[in-house]
Scaffold this motif. Structure first.
Motif, mmCIF file in Angstrom:
data_model
loop_
_atom_site.group_PDB
_atom_site.id
_atom_site.type_symbol
_atom_site.label_atom_id
_atom_site.label_comp_id
_atom_site.label_asym_id
_atom_site.label_seq_id
_atom_site.Cartn_x
_atom_site.Cartn_y
_atom_site.Cartn_z
ATOM 1 N N GLY A 131 2.557 3.076 0.706
ATOM 2 C CA GLY A 131 1.881 1.849 1.561
ATOM 3 C C GLY A 131 0.305 1.925 1.173
ATOM 4 O O GLY A 131 -0.284 0.873 1.009
ATOM 5 N N THR A 132 -0.153 2.993 1.295
ATOM 6 C CA THR A 132 -1.546 2.974 1.410
ATOM 7 C C THR A 132 -2.317 2.700 -0.130
ATOM 8 O O THR A 132 -3.028 2.019 -0.317
ATOM 9 C CB THR A 132 -2.024 4.532 1.603
ATOM 10 O OG1 THR A 132 -1.650 4.924 2.771
ATOM 11 C CG2 THR A 132 -3.484 4.679 1.395
ATOM 12 N N TYR A 133 -1.265 3.239 -1.093
ATOM 13 C CA TYR A 133 -1.526 2.896 -2.524
ATOM 14 C C TYR A 133 -1.542 1.386 -2.675
ATOM 15 O O TYR A 133 -2.496 0.938 -3.176
ATOM 16 C CB TYR A 133 -0.628 3.632 -3.487
ATOM 17 C CG TYR A 133 -0.732 3.360 -4.975
ATOM 18 C CD1 TYR A 133 -1.456 3.698 -5.941
ATOM 19 C CD2 TYR A 133 0.121 2.307 -5.565
ATOM 20 C CE1 TYR A 133 -1.596 3.352 -7.170
ATOM 21 C CE2 TYR A 133 0.372 1.958 -6.916
ATOM 22 C CZ TYR A 133 -0.732 2.685 -7.427
ATOM 23 O OH TYR A 133 -0.762 2.355 -9.057
ATOM 24 N N GLY A 134 -0.618 0.719 -2.300
ATOM 25 C CA GLY A 134 -0.395 -0.700 -2.323
ATOM 26 C C GLY A 134 -1.442 -1.419 -1.752
ATOM 27 O O GLY A 134 -2.015 -2.513 -2.253
ATOM 28 N N LEU A 135 -2.036 -1.011 -0.204
ATOM 29 C CA LEU A 135 -2.843 -1.531 0.138
ATOM 30 C C LEU A 135 -4.082 -1.555 -0.450
ATOM 31 O O LEU A 135 -4.905 -2.612 -0.703
ATOM 32 C CB LEU A 135 -3.199 -0.849 1.559
ATOM 33 C CG LEU A 135 -4.268 -1.132 2.400
ATOM 34 C CD1 LEU A 135 -4.582 -2.539 2.733
ATOM 35 C CD2 LEU A 135 -4.601 -0.283 3.608
ATOM 36 N N ILE A 136 -4.719 -0.462 -0.990
ATOM 37 C CA ILE A 136 -5.982 -0.322 -1.817
ATOM 38 C C ILE A 136 -5.928 -1.065 -3.207
ATOM 39 O O ILE A 136 -6.718 -1.947 -3.370
ATOM 40 C CB ILE A 136 -6.215 1.026 -1.929
ATOM 41 C CG1 ILE A 136 -6.458 1.714 -0.704
ATOM 42 C CG2 ILE A 136 -7.815 1.368 -2.639
ATOM 43 C CD1 ILE A 136 -6.609 3.321 -0.676
ATOM 44 N N THR A 137 -4.782 -1.007 -3.935
ATOM 45 C CA THR A 137 -4.950 -1.810 -5.296
ATOM 46 C C THR A 137 -4.681 -3.227 -4.927
ATOM 47 O O THR A 137 -5.251 -3.972 -5.889
ATOM 48 C CB THR A 137 -3.790 -1.157 -6.012
ATOM 49 O OG1 THR A 137 -2.480 -1.322 -5.185
ATOM 50 C CG2 THR A 137 -3.951 0.347 -6.531
ATOM 51 N N MET A 138 -4.029 -3.626 -3.877
ATOM 52 C CA MET A 138 -3.909 -5.149 -3.494
ATOM 53 C C MET A 138 -5.373 -5.716 -3.264
ATOM 54 O O MET A 138 -5.749 -6.965 -3.412
ATOM 55 C CB MET A 138 -2.728 -5.314 -2.817
ATOM 56 C CG MET A 138 -1.440 -5.369 -3.407
ATOM 57 S SD MET A 138 -1.327 -6.196 -5.021
ATOM 58 C CE MET A 138 -1.870 -8.087 -4.329
#
Length: 409
Positions: A131-138
């Motif tokens: 979730g954190t990875y997706g938040l930052i990349t998006m």
């Protein structure tokens, strides 16, 4: 050991974020700057997306053979060179060379990035970390893409090409901070934490198809098709009331927030509750955006679409990684996202030209809700089955409502 792994995840996320910002700038840049040649821009985007999807299935095998760090270095180099060539292209041939290099680089890095999170993070923290990875990349896409387009329009395409190349070099530098042996099954175990997983040896495309959680991936596909509505036809509907850019930003910003929220919700509640929440938000956003008039209503609808699809993206990626080896899961998940964008681009273009955008949005909103409910029921059924049988554990430390991993992975 834990601090080293945490630093590696930070480096990986930062590097992938730079690559995502460059790629999505390219996705919008050529159609905007070559608006007088729509055929050329379509060929560029179509070629780039074809190579994005074409290389993804080979990425886990490359990581297994050469390591995560080596594959990322090559992917960022390809993307950087592709962006530079695109910015300086003087003819169609060179433009397509840039499309091939950029698409190949991005397709490789986006699969390797999600796989890398699974390789570097302890299994009991995987859902939240994704979730954190997706938040930052998006967020990098939501902020970096408009900034990149503005850079090219304010100065020139060659200036953007040089800046994108520098961003690629920075991503290469960040990738060098990753442990060199991660991803290789026969590497020196003494150099890595003993709990670091490796991508299991693939059993080919037939094995990936057999292992795939198809209902979960169907939810992802229809959700991304509705996301495409939020990025294409919904802004067109909003043009009668004011600026369309704010609608696009609301969708992208909501998507980034939803990616992080999905990981937190699943960690605090369950995969079933998170799935229902994401599907409900997405369905409400998709329906309200076409039945309630007014710019503010459309902006709110766009934010709900982004928030809902972000939650669903995180929970479906985690579910796939629980059912399959991380490499196959990253491949099929990314193909689901890219396939949804591809199908959505076709559907909503036709819907706008035939005045069917409103019924189309209502139809896909209903499909998302029905499919999300079915996925939640499936997750609940697995929970009851596991509770009735011997307690074997998931091996992932997640709540018992999560889908169990495949027994052969």
């Amino acid at each position: 050991m834990a601090s080293n792994a945490r630093g590696s995840v930070v480096s990986l996320t930062a590097a992938v974020s730079l690559g995502v910002a460059v790629f999505f700038t390219l996705y919008s840049l050529i159609p905007i700057t070559r608006a007088d040649e729509p055929g050329l821009s379509s060929v560029f985007v179509g070629t780039m997306m074809a190579f994005v999807m074409g290389v993804q299935v080979f990425t886990p095998a490359l990581v297994r053979r050469f390591s995560l760090r080596f594959v990322l270095l090559g992917a960022f180099a390809l993307l950087a060179v592709g962006a530079l060539v695109t910015g300086w292209a003087a003819n169609t041939s060179m433009l397509l060379v840039g499309a091939v290099a950029s698409g190949s680089g991005f397709g490789t890095l986006i699969v390797a990035g999600a796989l890398g999170v699974a390789l570097l993070v302890a299994p009991d923290r995987l859902g939240r970390s994704l979730g954190t990875y997706g938040l930052i990349t998006m967020a990098a896409s939501a902020l970096g893409s408009p900034a990149g387009v503005q850079l090219a329009l304010t100065f020139s395409l060659p200036v953007f090409g040089v800046c994108a190349f520098v961003a690629g070099v920075l991503a290469i530098g960040l990738s060098l901070g990753l442990p060199g042996a991660v991803g290789r099954p026969h590497s020196d175990a003494a150099s890595e934490p003993s709990s670091t997983p490796v991508p299991s040896r693939p059993r080919g495309l037939r094995g990936a198809v057999a292992d795939a959680p198809w209902l979960v991936l169907t939810l992802l596909l229809v959700s991304v098709v509705l996301l495409s509505h939020g990025l294409s036809s919904l802004p067109v509907l909003a043009s009668a009331f004011g600026s369309t850019a704010v609608v696009v930003f609301a969708v992208q910003g909501g998507n980034a927030l939803g990616r992080g929220l999905g990981g937190e919700l699943e960690a605090r509640t369950s995969a079933r509750a998170t799935t229902i929440a994401g599907a409900l938000l997405l369905a409400v956003g998709g329906a309200s955006g076409v039945v309630i008039d007014g710019l503010m209503a459309i902006i709110v609808a766009g934010a709900l679409i982004g928030l809902g699809v972000g939650i669903i993206q995180t929970v479906t990626l985690h579910a796939a990684m629980l059912r399959m080896d991380p490499g196959h899961a990253s491949v099929v998940w990314n193909l689901g996202v890219d396939g949804g964008l591809w199908i959505g681009g076709i559907i909503w273009g036709l819907a706008l030209s035939t005045d069917l955008a409103v019924p189309g949005a209502l139809l896909f909103s209903a499909l998302v809700f029905v499919t999300g409910t079915a996925v939640a029921i499936q997750v609940g059924s697995r929970r009851r089955t596991r509770s009735a049988g011997p307690d074997r554990g998931t091996g992932h430390g997640e709540a018992s409502s999560d889908p169990p991993p495949a027994t052969d992975s």
